[in-house]
Design a protein around this motif. Sequence first.
Motif, PDB file in Angstrom:
ATOM      1  N   SER A 128       0.829  -1.213   0.000  1.00 53.12           N
ATOM      2  CA  SER A 128       0.000   0.000   0.000  1.00 53.12           C
ATOM      3  C   SER A 128       0.858   1.256   0.000  1.00 53.12           C
ATOM      4  O   SER A 128       0.454   2.293  -0.551  1.00 53.12           O
ATOM      5  N   THR A 129       2.034   1.178   0.604  1.00 52.49           N
ATOM      6  CA  THR A 129       2.927   2.339   0.605  1.00 52.49           C
ATOM      7  C   THR A 129       3.506   2.617  -0.779  1.00 52.49           C
ATOM      8  O   THR A 129       4.091   3.678  -1.003  1.00 52.49           O
ATOM      9  N   GLY A 130       3.350   1.684  -1.697  1.00 49.49           N
ATOM     10  CA  GLY A 130       3.832   1.886  -3.068  1.00 49.49           C
ATOM     11  C   GLY A 130       2.835   2.631  -3.941  1.00 49.49           C
ATOM     12  O   GLY A 130       3.118   2.878  -5.120  1.00 49.49           O
ATOM     13  N   LEU A 131       1.668   2.999  -3.368  1.00 44.59           N
ATOM     14  CA  LEU A 131       0.664   3.787  -4.088  1.00 44.59           C
ATOM     15  C   LEU A 131       0.668   5.209  -3.541  1.00 44.59           C
ATOM     16  O   LEU A 131       0.662   5.412  -2.321  1.00 44.59           O
ATOM     17  N   ARG A 132       0.662   6.178  -4.425  1.00 45.83           N
ATOM     18  CA  ARG A 132       0.566   7.563  -3.984  1.00 45.83           C
ATOM     19  C   ARG A 132      -0.801   7.804  -3.328  1.00 45.83           C
ATOM     20  O   ARG A 132      -1.795   7.188  -3.728  1.00 45.83           O
ATOM     21  N   PRO A 133      -0.880   8.688  -2.363  1.00 48.16           N
ATOM     22  CA  PRO A 133      -2.186   8.992  -1.764  1.00 48.16           C
ATOM     23  C   PRO A 133      -3.174   9.489  -2.816  1.00 48.16           C
ATOM     24  O   PRO A 133      -2.847  10.322  -3.654  1.00 48.16           O
ATOM     25  N   GLU A 134      -4.356   8.902  -2.793  1.00 38.82           N
ATOM     26  CA  GLU A 134      -5.420   9.252  -3.744  1.00 38.82           C
ATOM     27  C   GLU A 134      -4.921   9.129  -5.191  1.00 38.82           C
ATOM     28  O   GLU A 134      -5.195   9.963  -6.044  1.00 38.82           O
TER      29      GLU A 134
ATOM     30  N   ASP B  82      -2.922 -10.172  -6.305  1.00 44.87           N
ATOM     31  CA  ASP B  82      -1.644 -10.854  -6.083  1.00 44.87           C
ATOM     32  C   ASP B  82      -0.507  -9.862  -5.885  1.00 44.87           C
ATOM     33  O   ASP B  82       0.536  -9.934  -6.541  1.00 44.87           O
ATOM     34  N   ASN B  83      -0.741  -8.910  -4.983  1.00 45.80           N
ATOM     35  CA  ASN B  83       0.295  -7.981  -4.549  1.00 45.80           C
ATOM     36  C   ASN B  83       0.376  -8.012  -3.026  1.00 45.80           C
ATOM     37  O   ASN B  83       0.042  -9.041  -2.408  1.00 45.80           O
ATOM     38  N   GLN B  84       0.797  -6.922  -2.398  1.00 44.08           N
ATOM     39  CA  GLN B  84       0.961  -6.884  -0.942  1.00 44.08           C
ATOM     40  C   GLN B  84       0.210  -5.695  -0.341  1.00 44.08           C
ATOM     41  O   GLN B  84       0.674  -5.060   0.606  1.00 44.08           O
ATOM     42  N   LEU B  85      -0.972  -5.407  -0.874  1.00 44.70           N
ATOM     43  CA  LEU B  85      -1.753  -4.272  -0.420  1.00 44.70           C
ATOM     44  C   LEU B  85      -2.387  -4.554   0.946  1.00 44.70           C
ATOM     45  O   LEU B  85      -2.883  -5.660   1.191  1.00 44.70           O
ATOM     46  N   ASP B  86      -2.385  -3.522   1.789  1.00 47.13           N
ATOM     47  CA  ASP B  86      -2.976  -3.640   3.118  1.00 47.13           C
ATOM     48  C   ASP B  86      -4.385  -3.079   3.178  1.00 47.13           C
ATOM     49  O   ASP B  86      -5.135  -3.384   4.115  1.00 47.13           O
ATOM     50  N   TYR B  87      -4.734  -2.230   2.237  1.00 43.78           N
ATOM     51  CA  TYR B  87      -6.063  -1.632   2.244  1.00 43.78           C
ATOM     52  C   TYR B  87      -6.508  -1.324   0.814  1.00 43.78           C
ATOM     53  O   TYR B  87      -5.692  -1.334  -0.125  1.00 43.78           O
ATOM     54  N   ILE B  88      -7.792  -1.040   0.665  1.00 47.23           N
ATOM     55  CA  ILE B  88      -8.346  -0.711  -0.646  1.00 47.23           C
ATOM     56  C   ILE B  88      -8.001   0.735  -0.961  1.00 47.23           C
ATOM     57  O   ILE B  88      -8.269   1.631  -0.152  1.00 47.23           O
ATOM     58  N   PRO B  89      -7.386   0.997  -2.106  1.00 53.23           N
ATOM     59  CA  PRO B  89      -7.008   2.380  -2.438  1.00 53.23           C
ATOM     60  C   PRO B  89      -8.248   3.234  -2.694  1.00 53.23           C
ATOM     61  O   PRO B  89      -9.086   2.903  -3.526  1.00 53.23           O
ATOM     62  N   VAL B  90      -8.377   4.306  -1.973  1.00 51.74           N
ATOM     63  CA  VAL B  90      -9.513   5.219  -2.109  1.00 51.74           C
ATOM     64  C   VAL B  90      -8.986   6.639  -2.255  1.00 51.74           C
ATOM     65  O   VAL B  90      -7.855   6.939  -1.841  1.00 51.74           O
ATOM     66  N   PRO B  91      -9.810   7.541  -2.851  1.00 47.45           N
ATOM     67  CA  PRO B  91     -11.136   7.281  -3.433  1.00 47.45           C
ATOM     68  C   PRO B  91     -11.010   6.660  -4.821  1.00 47.45           C
ATOM     69  O   PRO B  91     -10.013   6.837  -5.507  1.00 47.45           O
TER      70      PRO B  91
ATOM     71  N   GLN C  37      -7.958  -9.374  -5.270  1.00 44.92           N
ATOM     72  CA  GLN C  37      -7.858 -10.655  -4.598  1.00 44.92           C
ATOM     73  C   GLN C  37      -6.390 -11.019  -4.308  1.00 44.92           C
ATOM     74  O   GLN C  37      -5.475 -10.558  -4.971  1.00 44.92           O
ATOM     75  N   ASN C  38      -6.227 -11.848  -3.273  1.00 44.98           N
ATOM     76  CA  ASN C  38      -4.907 -12.364  -2.898  1.00 44.98           C
ATOM     77  C   ASN C  38      -3.938 -11.253  -2.506  1.00 44.98           C
ATOM     78  O   ASN C  38      -2.795 -11.208  -2.961  1.00 44.98           O
ATOM     79  N   ASN C  39      -4.411 -10.327  -1.672  1.00 44.63           N
ATOM     80  CA  ASN C  39      -3.559  -9.325  -1.048  1.00 44.63           C
ATOM     81  C   ASN C  39      -3.622  -9.520   0.470  1.00 44.63           C
ATOM     82  O   ASN C  39      -3.950 -10.615   0.949  1.00 44.63           O
ATOM     83  N   ASN C  40      -3.351  -8.481   1.220  1.00 48.08           N
ATOM     84  CA  ASN C  40      -3.362  -8.571   2.681  1.00 48.08           C
ATOM     85  C   ASN C  40      -4.353  -7.570   3.279  1.00 48.08           C
ATOM     86  O   ASN C  40      -4.106  -6.985   4.331  1.00 48.08           O
ATOM     87  N   ILE C  41      -5.487  -7.370   2.605  1.00 48.65           N
ATOM     88  CA  ILE C  41      -6.490  -6.401   3.036  1.00 48.65           C
ATOM     89  C   ILE C  41      -7.306  -6.992   4.192  1.00 48.65           C
ATOM     90  O   ILE C  41      -7.861  -8.084   4.072  1.00 48.65           O
ATOM     91  N   GLN C  42      -7.378  -6.251   5.313  1.00 52.40           N
ATOM     92  CA  GLN C  42      -8.038  -6.756   6.504  1.00 52.40           C
ATOM     93  C   GLN C  42      -9.258  -5.949   6.910  1.00 52.40           C
ATOM     94  O   GLN C  42     -10.108  -6.450   7.661  1.00 52.40           O
ATOM     95  N   THR C  43      -9.351  -4.710   6.420  1.00 50.79           N
ATOM     96  CA  THR C  43     -10.464  -3.863   6.840  1.00 50.79           C
ATOM     97  C   THR C  43     -10.807  -2.867   5.746  1.00 50.79           C
ATOM     98  O   THR C  43     -10.067  -2.740   4.755  1.00 50.79           O
ATOM     99  N   MET C  44     -11.934  -2.163   5.912  1.00 45.32           N
ATOM    100  CA  MET C  44     -12.325  -1.117   4.971  1.00 45.32           C
ATOM    101  C   MET C  44     -13.187  -0.092   5.692  1.00 45.32           C
ATOM    102  O   MET C  44     -13.730  -0.359   6.784  1.00 45.32           O
ATOM    103  N   HIS C  45     -13.350   1.085   5.082  1.00 45.14           N
ATOM    104  CA  HIS C  45     -14.203   2.135   5.636  1.00 45.14           C
ATOM    105  C   HIS C  45     -15.591   2.050   4.996  1.00 45.14           C
ATOM    106  O   HIS C  45     -15.766   1.476   3.917  1.00 45.14           O
ATOM    107  N   GLU C  46     -16.559   2.624   5.663  1.00 47.71           N
ATOM    108  CA  GLU C  46     -17.911   2.641   5.108  1.00 47.71           C
ATOM    109  C   GLU C  46     -17.983   3.469   3.836  1.00 47.71           C
ATOM    110  O   GLU C  46     -18.856   3.256   3.003  1.00 47.71           O
TER     111      GLU C  46
ATOM    112  N   ASP D  52     -11.705 -11.755  -2.753  1.00 46.67           N
ATOM    113  CA  ASP D  52     -11.430 -13.089  -2.231  1.00 46.67           C
ATOM    114  C   ASP D  52      -9.914 -13.295  -2.092  1.00 46.67           C
ATOM    115  O   ASP D  52      -9.111 -12.704  -2.799  1.00 46.67           O
ATOM    116  N   GLY D  53      -9.545 -14.120  -1.156  1.00 54.54           N
ATOM    117  CA  GLY D  53      -8.130 -14.372  -0.910  1.00 54.54           C
ATOM    118  C   GLY D  53      -7.496 -13.347   0.006  1.00 54.54           C
ATOM    119  O   GLY D  53      -6.270 -13.325   0.138  1.00 54.54           O
ATOM    120  N   ASN D  54      -8.295 -12.493   0.632  1.00 55.12           N
ATOM    121  CA  ASN D  54      -7.803 -11.532   1.613  1.00 55.12           C
ATOM    122  C   ASN D  54      -8.288 -11.938   3.016  1.00 55.12           C
ATOM    123  O   ASN D  54      -9.336 -12.591   3.150  1.00 55.12           O
TER     124      ASN D  54
END
Length: 331
Positions: free
Chosen positions: A235-241, A256-265, A276-285, A307-309
């Motif tokens: 996730s740190t490899g993505l620029r904010p927004e 199939d990467n190492q993302l910790d969260y869904i990139p928003v917005p 799918q197949n990342n390390n995403i554990q939570t999300m915001h409403e 799936d796969g998270n």
Amino acid sequence: GCRMRTLAWLGMASLCLRAAWAVPAKEERRKAEKPKADLALYENLDLENYDLTLDNYGEILDLSNYEELYDYGDLAPKIEVGTLAPRPKDPATLPNLGTAAETLKLQSPTTAGPVRPAPVPPQGLPSCLLCLCIGTSVYCDDADLEHIPPLPPETTYLYARFNRIGTIRASDFTGLKKLKRIDLTSNFISVVDVDAFRLLPSLQELILPENRLTALPELPLSIVRLDARLNRIPSTGLRPEAFRDLKQLQFLHLSDNQLDYIPVPLPESLRSLHLQNNNIQTMHEDTFCDSQDHSQIRRALEDIRLDGNPINLSLFPNAYFCLPRLPTGRF
């Protein structure tokens, strides 16, 4: 008796002289009659129709059955249609441009005047010898490339899959204003200049799966499809927004990467999101919907893969109310 022999000799001489005179006369008569016969022969030929042009060629010569005369089926190369372009020839067998250029000599001018310089080969020529150029498409699949070759300025589609390219520089695509698709599947890419793709005004598809990326570069506003599956992007490899201003983006595939969260917005134009197949554990409403606007309907986003998270999607029921379909994953 002597008189009889004399008469016989005179008779034979007379016959010989008559035969000798008859041969030239016969030859003269034959020569005189030949032109008449030749003229009669040509009178029967219609010479007016022998003025062949592109307009009447088919009328004079019957070409309707011409293809049946020879069967070239066994000699024609077999062309298979598939997803890969034909494998380029061994570079060792290709002509050496440097050697060819040295052997070129100017012809002596026929008239007095300045000697014109030898023509300079186009800048895109090297890639079209090493790769395969068809129209405005350049195919460099499986060509043992370690860098992007110089491309013709009119290039629209670039396929350089299954090579050993490790670095993408901004200079690799300078001036390619018509470039719409870049496919670099299955390379060793780990370093990409920030401006390598951002300055390409027509780029719609950037395909980078199966590489060694740990960060995404900036993208042009024209991008429609981004495929960076099977890399090492956290996730740190993505620029904010990073995707907020990409109003044309419809397909975002980062599985199939190492993302910790869904990139928003995520832009409203998005139709397909594969994480799918990342390390995403939570999300915001507010990840997909505006929690303050319960009348919102986001019809475009129909395909969400989570799936796969290690996330339990049933814990976030208010995050999907605007979607036409629930995300795919563990509930």
